[in-house]
Motif scaffolding. Structure first.
Motif, PDB file in Angstrom:
ATOM      1  N   GLN A 130       0.830  -1.281  -0.035  1.00  0.00           N
ATOM      2  CA  GLN A 130       0.214   0.181   0.084  1.00  0.00           C
ATOM      3  C   GLN A 130       0.789   1.238   0.041  1.00  0.00           C
ATOM      4  O   GLN A 130       0.639   2.449  -0.630  1.00  0.00           O
ATOM      5  N   THR A 131       2.096   1.072   0.724  1.00  0.00           N
ATOM      6  CA  THR A 131       2.846   2.516   0.576  1.00  0.00           C
ATOM      7  C   THR A 131       3.272   2.697  -0.635  1.00  0.00           C
ATOM      8  O   THR A 131       3.263   4.082  -0.894  1.00  0.00           O
ATOM      9  N   ALA A 132       3.783   1.691  -1.235  1.00  0.00           N
ATOM     10  CA  ALA A 132       4.392   1.987  -2.513  1.00  0.00           C
ATOM     11  C   ALA A 132       3.362   2.375  -3.498  1.00  0.00           C
ATOM     12  O   ALA A 132       3.465   3.333  -4.439  1.00  0.00           O
ATOM     13  N   PHE A 133       2.050   2.112  -3.406  1.00  0.00           N
ATOM     14  CA  PHE A 133       1.018   2.322  -4.184  1.00  0.00           C
ATOM     15  C   PHE A 133       0.734   3.918  -4.065  1.00  0.00           C
ATOM     16  O   PHE A 133       0.500   4.648  -4.986  1.00  0.00           O
ATOM     17  N   ARG A 134       0.585   4.094  -2.652  1.00  0.00           N
ATOM     18  CA  ARG A 134       0.516   5.626  -2.399  1.00  0.00           C
ATOM     19  C   ARG A 134       1.511   6.641  -3.006  1.00  0.00           C
ATOM     20  O   ARG A 134       1.047   7.662  -3.546  1.00  0.00           O
ATOM     21  N   ILE A 135       2.754   6.100  -3.038  1.00  0.00           N
ATOM     22  CA  ILE A 135       3.688   6.858  -3.485  1.00  0.00           C
ATOM     23  C   ILE A 135       3.531   6.940  -4.939  1.00  0.00           C
ATOM     24  O   ILE A 135       3.765   8.314  -5.517  1.00  0.00           O
ATOM     25  N   ARG A 162     -18.555   4.399  -9.362  1.00  0.00           N
ATOM     26  CA  ARG A 162     -18.438   3.104  -9.244  1.00  0.00           C
ATOM     27  C   ARG A 162     -17.582   2.536  -8.480  1.00  0.00           C
ATOM     28  O   ARG A 162     -17.360   1.446  -8.079  1.00  0.00           O
ATOM     29  N   LEU A 163     -16.169   3.304  -8.335  1.00  0.00           N
ATOM     30  CA  LEU A 163     -15.235   3.084  -7.637  1.00  0.00           C
ATOM     31  C   LEU A 163     -15.359   2.958  -5.984  1.00  0.00           C
ATOM     32  O   LEU A 163     -14.707   2.381  -5.331  1.00  0.00           O
ATOM     33  N   LEU A 164     -16.589   4.150  -5.711  1.00  0.00           N
ATOM     34  CA  LEU A 164     -16.542   4.323  -4.225  1.00  0.00           C
ATOM     35  C   LEU A 164     -16.594   3.085  -3.237  1.00  0.00           C
ATOM     36  O   LEU A 164     -16.092   3.159  -2.346  1.00  0.00           O
ATOM     37  N   PRO A 165     -17.499   2.160  -3.596  1.00  0.00           N
ATOM     38  CA  PRO A 165     -17.679   1.172  -2.670  1.00  0.00           C
ATOM     39  C   PRO A 165     -16.440   0.177  -2.319  1.00  0.00           C
ATOM     40  O   PRO A 165     -16.322  -0.317  -1.412  1.00  0.00           O
ATOM     41  N   PHE A 166     -15.602   0.505  -3.473  1.00  0.00           N
ATOM     42  CA  PHE A 166     -14.130  -0.436  -3.227  1.00  0.00           C
ATOM     43  C   PHE A 166     -12.898   0.357  -2.531  1.00  0.00           C
ATOM     44  O   PHE A 166     -11.865  -0.262  -2.152  1.00  0.00           O
ATOM     45  N   LEU A 167     -13.167   1.571  -2.304  1.00  0.00           N
ATOM     46  CA  LEU A 167     -11.975   2.667  -1.886  1.00  0.00           C
ATOM     47  C   LEU A 167     -11.665   2.568  -0.378  1.00  0.00           C
ATOM     48  O   LEU A 167     -10.661   2.808   0.027  1.00  0.00           O
ATOM     49  N   PHE A 215      -3.629   7.878 -21.972  1.00  0.00           N
ATOM     50  CA  PHE A 215      -3.218   7.955 -20.394  1.00  0.00           C
ATOM     51  C   PHE A 215      -4.677   7.856 -19.574  1.00  0.00           C
ATOM     52  O   PHE A 215      -4.352   6.865 -18.749  1.00  0.00           O
ATOM     53  N   TYR A 216      -5.659   8.798 -20.181  1.00  0.00           N
ATOM     54  CA  TYR A 216      -6.620   8.679 -19.223  1.00  0.00           C
ATOM     55  C   TYR A 216      -7.474   7.162 -19.036  1.00  0.00           C
ATOM     56  O   TYR A 216      -7.661   6.831 -17.921  1.00  0.00           O
ATOM     57  N   ILE A 217      -7.396   6.595 -20.326  1.00  0.00           N
ATOM     58  CA  ILE A 217      -8.231   5.405 -20.225  1.00  0.00           C
ATOM     59  C   ILE A 217      -7.170   4.309 -19.561  1.00  0.00           C
ATOM     60  O   ILE A 217      -7.754   3.479 -18.821  1.00  0.00           O
ATOM     61  N   SER A 218      -5.964   4.280 -19.675  1.00  0.00           N
ATOM     62  CA  SER A 218      -5.169   3.326 -19.098  1.00  0.00           C
ATOM     63  C   SER A 218      -5.370   3.567 -17.551  1.00  0.00           C
ATOM     64  O   SER A 218      -5.103   2.685 -16.739  1.00  0.00           O
ATOM     65  N   ASP A 219      -5.580   4.607 -17.077  1.00  0.00           N
ATOM     66  CA  ASP A 219      -5.671   4.737 -15.493  1.00  0.00           C
ATOM     67  C   ASP A 219      -7.003   3.977 -15.144  1.00  0.00           C
ATOM     68  O   ASP A 219      -6.993   3.995 -14.085  1.00  0.00           O
ATOM     69  N   LEU A 220      -7.922   4.027 -16.239  1.00  0.00           N
ATOM     70  CA  LEU A 220      -9.206   3.422 -15.664  1.00  0.00           C
ATOM     71  C   LEU A 220      -8.754   1.879 -15.441  1.00  0.00           C
ATOM     72  O   LEU A 220      -9.398   1.076 -14.454  1.00  0.00           O
ATOM     73  N   PHE A 221      -8.090   1.422 -16.365  1.00  0.00           N
ATOM     74  CA  PHE A 221      -7.446  -0.146 -15.945  1.00  0.00           C
ATOM     75  C   PHE A 221      -6.666  -0.272 -14.950  1.00  0.00           C
ATOM     76  O   PHE A 221      -6.571  -1.136 -14.078  1.00  0.00           O
ATOM     77  N   VAL A 222      -5.786   0.646 -14.355  1.00  0.00           N
ATOM     78  CA  VAL A 222      -5.190   0.733 -13.121  1.00  0.00           C
ATOM     79  C   VAL A 222      -6.072   0.590 -11.968  1.00  0.00           C
ATOM     80  O   VAL A 222      -5.849   0.010 -11.030  1.00  0.00           O
ATOM     81  N   ALA A 223      -7.098   1.494 -11.881  1.00  0.00           N
ATOM     82  CA  ALA A 223      -8.194   1.624 -10.913  1.00  0.00           C
ATOM     83  C   ALA A 223      -8.904   0.394 -10.770  1.00  0.00           C
ATOM     84  O   ALA A 223      -8.968  -0.276  -9.560  1.00  0.00           O
ATOM     85  N   ARG A 224      -9.181  -0.270 -11.904  1.00  0.00           N
ATOM     86  CA  ARG A 224      -9.910  -1.571 -11.977  1.00  0.00           C
ATOM     87  C   ARG A 224      -8.980  -2.800 -11.494  1.00  0.00           C
ATOM     88  O   ARG A 224      -9.485  -3.655 -10.554  1.00  0.00           O
ATOM     89  N   GLN A 225      -7.871  -2.778 -11.608  1.00  0.00           N
ATOM     90  CA  GLN A 225      -6.887  -3.683 -11.249  1.00  0.00           C
ATOM     91  C   GLN A 225      -6.688  -3.426  -9.880  1.00  0.00           C
ATOM     92  O   GLN A 225      -6.490  -4.643  -8.887  1.00  0.00           O
ATOM     93  N   PHE A 256      -8.406  -1.823  -7.335  1.00  0.00           N
ATOM     94  CA  PHE A 256      -9.770  -1.892  -6.543  1.00  0.00           C
ATOM     95  C   PHE A 256     -10.738  -2.425  -6.721  1.00  0.00           C
ATOM     96  O   PHE A 256     -11.608  -2.986  -5.995  1.00  0.00           O
ATOM     97  N   VAL A 257     -10.863  -3.040  -8.040  1.00  0.00           N
ATOM     98  CA  VAL A 257     -12.182  -3.936  -8.189  1.00  0.00           C
ATOM     99  C   VAL A 257     -11.908  -5.531  -8.640  1.00  0.00           C
ATOM    100  O   VAL A 257     -12.184  -6.123  -7.976  1.00  0.00           O
ATOM    101  N   HIS A 258     -11.141  -5.435  -9.649  1.00  0.00           N
ATOM    102  CA  HIS A 258     -10.835  -7.176  -9.810  1.00  0.00           C
ATOM    103  C   HIS A 258      -9.438  -7.087 -10.392  1.00  0.00           C
ATOM    104  O   HIS A 258      -9.240  -6.543 -11.455  1.00  0.00           O
ATOM    105  N   ALA A 259      -8.515  -7.835  -9.800  1.00  0.00           N
ATOM    106  CA  ALA A 259      -7.163  -7.865 -10.207  1.00  0.00           C
ATOM    107  C   ALA A 259      -7.038  -8.916 -11.538  1.00  0.00           C
ATOM    108  O   ALA A 259      -7.517 -10.048 -11.111  1.00  0.00           O
ATOM    109  N   SER A 260      -6.567  -8.604 -12.531  1.00  0.00           N
ATOM    110  CA  SER A 260      -6.605  -9.605 -13.702  1.00  0.00           C
ATOM    111  C   SER A 260      -5.283  -9.123 -14.610  1.00  0.00           C
ATOM    112  O   SER A 260      -4.998  -7.693 -14.865  1.00  0.00           O
ATOM    113  N   PHE A 261      -4.697  -9.995 -15.274  1.00  0.00           N
ATOM    114  CA  PHE A 261      -3.822  -9.754 -16.157  1.00  0.00           C
ATOM    115  C   PHE A 261      -4.176  -9.030 -17.373  1.00  0.00           C
ATOM    116  O   PHE A 261      -3.578  -8.148 -17.882  1.00  0.00           O
TER     117      PHE A 261
END
Length: 218
Positions: A78-83, A126-131, A176-186, A188-193
């Protein structure tokens, strides 16, 4: 062959190695190949002949902060993620500064805002319940990346600059904007390759386009 061609030819090979490392869950490989690939988009920025030194400096600052974010997100915890989140947020601020140096408010800016703001609002809702405790920093990040896209739209509408350069900026910002949606999904929502398989190529496509714009904007 020019330095630009060498860099752009090498990038897909490193991206492939990165994706294979992601698929295998090889942390050291992810850190190494992310560092190399992100160093390449910074190298691409430096080998451009800058038409506006201020724009170049702001973009290179943003790219460098994103490199820090790339490496941080490859490190577990989590620390690395926050950085990484803070580094990317500041990187977007660098892009906002760069784009607003040359952009002017106009129709293109408002069209981008009308499209981006509702999407960002829906994504955050959509992300709120997972944050959980990450709500304030994620909200801040969503606001900043949305502003980055809007300022890129404003620059796209500045018809007195290179059409190719403006297209690279808006395409890069959108990727870049769209790629960040996949970062958020990975995260907070569902980790997947598959989040990496789609998000990482989009991210690097965006960064290389923004880096290349240094030689065209000014």
């Amino acid at each position: 062959m020019t330095p630009q061609i060498h860099i752009l030819a090498l990038a897909p090979l490193i991206l492939t190695a990165l994706l294979l490392s992601e698929k295998a869950g090889w942390t050291r490989g992810k850190i190494t190949f992310k560092f190399i690939l992100s160093s390449l988009f910074i190298s691409l920025a430096f080998v451009q002949t800058a038409l506006d030194p201020r724009y170049a400096a702001a973009v290179i600052g943003g790219l460098t902060l994103c490199l820090v974010g790339d490496v941080a997100l490859a490190v577990p915890g989590q620390t690395a993620f926050r950085i990484g989140l803070v580094a990317f947020l500041l990187g977007h601020v660098g892009y906002i500064v760069a784009f607003t140096m040359l952009a002017r408010p106009g129709v293109a800016m408002w069209v981008t805002a009308v499209a981006a703001v509702p999407v960002s609002t829906i994504v955050y809702a959509r992300l709120l319940p997972f944050l959980n405790g990450m709500r304030p920093p994620v909200m801040g990040y969503v606001v900043v990346i949305t502003l980055m896209l809007i300022t890129a739209g404003a620059l796209f509408g500045a018809a007195d600059y290179s059409a190719t350069g403006r297209l690279l900026v808006i395409n890069g910002a959108l990727a870049f904007y769209i790629s960040d949606l996949f970062v958020a999904r990975q995260r907070f929502v569902h980790a997947s390759f598959y989040n990496r398989l789609i998000g990482l190529p989009l991210y690097y496509l965006g960064q290389f386009q923004i880096a290349y714009s240094i030689g065209l904007m000014g």
